[in-house]
Scaffold this active site. Structure first.
Site, PDB file in Angstrom:
ATOM      1  N   HIS A  91     -23.938 -90.219  96.199  1.00 13.67           N
ATOM      2  CA  HIS A  91     -25.066 -89.446  95.635  1.00 13.67           C
ATOM      3  C   HIS A  91     -26.066 -89.058  96.723  1.00 13.67           C
ATOM      4  O   HIS A  91     -26.743 -88.025  96.614  1.00 13.67           O
ATOM      5  CB  HIS A  91     -25.727 -90.169  94.454  1.00 13.67           C
ATOM      6  CG  HIS A  91     -26.281 -91.510  94.727  1.00 13.67           C
ATOM      7  ND1 HIS A  91     -25.536 -92.670  94.633  1.00 13.67           N
ATOM      8  CD2 HIS A  91     -27.511 -91.894  95.107  1.00 13.67           C
ATOM      9  CE1 HIS A  91     -26.292 -93.694  94.913  1.00 13.67           C
ATOM     10  NE2 HIS A  91     -27.492 -93.266  95.215  1.00 13.67           N
ATOM     11  N   CYS A 176     -20.867 -75.643  65.807  1.00  9.86           N
ATOM     12  CA  CYS A 176     -20.816 -76.534  64.635  1.00  9.86           C
ATOM     13  C   CYS A 176     -21.247 -75.770  63.372  1.00  9.86           C
ATOM     14  O   CYS A 176     -21.399 -76.353  62.309  1.00  9.86           O
ATOM     15  CB  CYS A 176     -21.746 -77.725  64.850  1.00  9.86           C
ATOM     16  SG  CYS A 176     -23.419 -77.194  65.186  1.00  9.86           S
TER      17      CYS A 176
HETATM   18  C1  LIG Z   1     -20.590 -73.525  73.002  1.00  8.02           C
HETATM   19  C2  LIG Z   1     -21.371 -72.226  73.030  1.00  8.02           C
HETATM   20  C3  LIG Z   1     -21.677 -71.824  74.435  1.00  8.02           C
HETATM   21  C4  LIG Z   1     -20.514 -71.148  72.381  1.00  8.02           C
HETATM   22  O1  LIG Z   1     -21.246 -69.955  72.376  1.00  8.02           O
HETATM   23  C5  LIG Z   1     -22.664 -72.389  72.235  1.00  8.02           C
HETATM   24  O2  LIG Z   1     -22.340 -72.789  70.890  1.00  8.02           O
HETATM   25  C6  LIG Z   1     -23.539 -73.448  72.863  1.00  8.02           C
HETATM   26  O3  LIG Z   1     -24.052 -73.245  73.942  1.00  8.02           O
HETATM   27  N1  LIG Z   1     -23.664 -74.611  72.213  1.00  8.02           N
HETATM   28  C7  LIG Z   1     -24.385 -75.657  72.860  1.00  8.02           C
HETATM   29  C8  LIG Z   1     -25.142 -76.379  71.860  1.00  8.02           C
HETATM   30  C9  LIG Z   1     -24.426 -77.609  71.500  1.00  8.02           C
HETATM   31  O4  LIG Z   1     -24.136 -78.440  72.355  1.00  8.02           O
HETATM   32  N2  LIG Z   1     -24.139 -77.732  70.169  1.00  8.02           N
HETATM   33  C10 LIG Z   1     -23.644 -78.928  69.650  1.00  8.02           C
HETATM   34  C11 LIG Z   1     -23.420 -78.947  68.306  1.00  8.02           C
HETATM   35  S1  LIG Z   1     -23.667 -77.479  67.409  1.00  8.02           S
END
Ligand SMILES: CC(C)(CO)[C@@H](O)C(=O)NCCC(=O)N/C=C\S
Length: 207
Positions: A91, A176
């Site tokens: 690191h 999600c």
């Molecule tokens: C994955 C991506 C880039 C697809 O467009 C977008 O959904 C995003 O940045 N999600 C990050 C947020 C996250 O960690 N959600 C976790 C649960 S909803």
């Protein structure tokens, strides 16, 4: 910023100094880590940029290391490298190597660790030892419910008080299914920000 040895150019005897920028990408356990391969390949398009990646264990869940065309360091490398007093400390080597750090995505867990000085893995140790004269950019990414929890704003503010630069998350329908803020900034936004910071730093050293 680190200057490489000037390379003698064939067309004239004077060496043409190449500016090499060393960018260390930190990746953590948000689903946005699935963008790591595209983020790294876009960064490698910037002339003179060298990229290395430091990953947390949780982040490994979201990308295939075979799709990462640069050196990828994780906690096991730190343990393997240091066996005795005279061995290098990974690191510390990485904080010295880097001219700029980009944490993308920064998940809720690692955001909290950095805000409180916790350093229990390679990535948080690099950040805990970070040279504050070098830029550190972070791209929060988490579920909207996590983003909206009051502690998030406090911790983001703490990182900005340290002098780190936030690349804000954006509103999206998240993987999600939730609709709202929490998605990592688009890759092109992140790459443009890195270019802007590197060039303004270059101007500083040239003036
Ligand atoms: C994955 C991506 C880039 C697809 O467009 C977008 O959904 C995003 O940045 N999600 C990050 C947020 C996250 O960690 N959600 C976790 C649960 S909803």
């Amino acid at each position: 910023l680190t200057l490489s040895e000037p390379q003698p150019s064939p067309q004239n005897s004077l060496p043409t100094p190449q500016k090499y920028h060393h960018v260390l990408v930190g990746v953590t356990g948000s689903v946005a880590a699935l963008k790591l391969p595209i983020l790294v390949s876009e960064l490698l398009e910037i002339p003179g940029l060298k990229v290395r990646v430091v990953t947390t264990e949780r982040a490994k869940h979201f990308y295939n290391p075979q799709e990462i065309p640069v050196t990828l360091y994780s906690d096991t490398e730190e343990w393997q490298l240091w066996k005795g007093r005279t061995d290098p400390v990974l690191h510390i080597d990485l904080r010295r190597w880097a001219d700029l750090m980009l944490v993308a995505p920064l998940d809720a867990n690692t955001l909290a660790k950095i805000a409180n000085g916790i350093c229990d893995n390679l990535l948080t140790c690099v950040i805990r030892a970070w040279d504050m004269t070098k830029p550190l950019l972070f791209c929060p990414a988490m579920n909207t419910a996590m983003w909206e929890h009051p502690i998030t704003a406090q911790q983001v503010e703490q990182l900005k008080d340290f002098g780190y630069t936030e690349i804000p998350c954006v509103v999206k329908r998240l993987v999600c299914g939730d609709e709202g803020r929490g998605a990592m900034a688009e890759v092109w936004t992140i790459v443009e920000k890195v270019k802007a910071i590197l060039s303004e730093r270059d101007l500083l050293t040239q003036s």
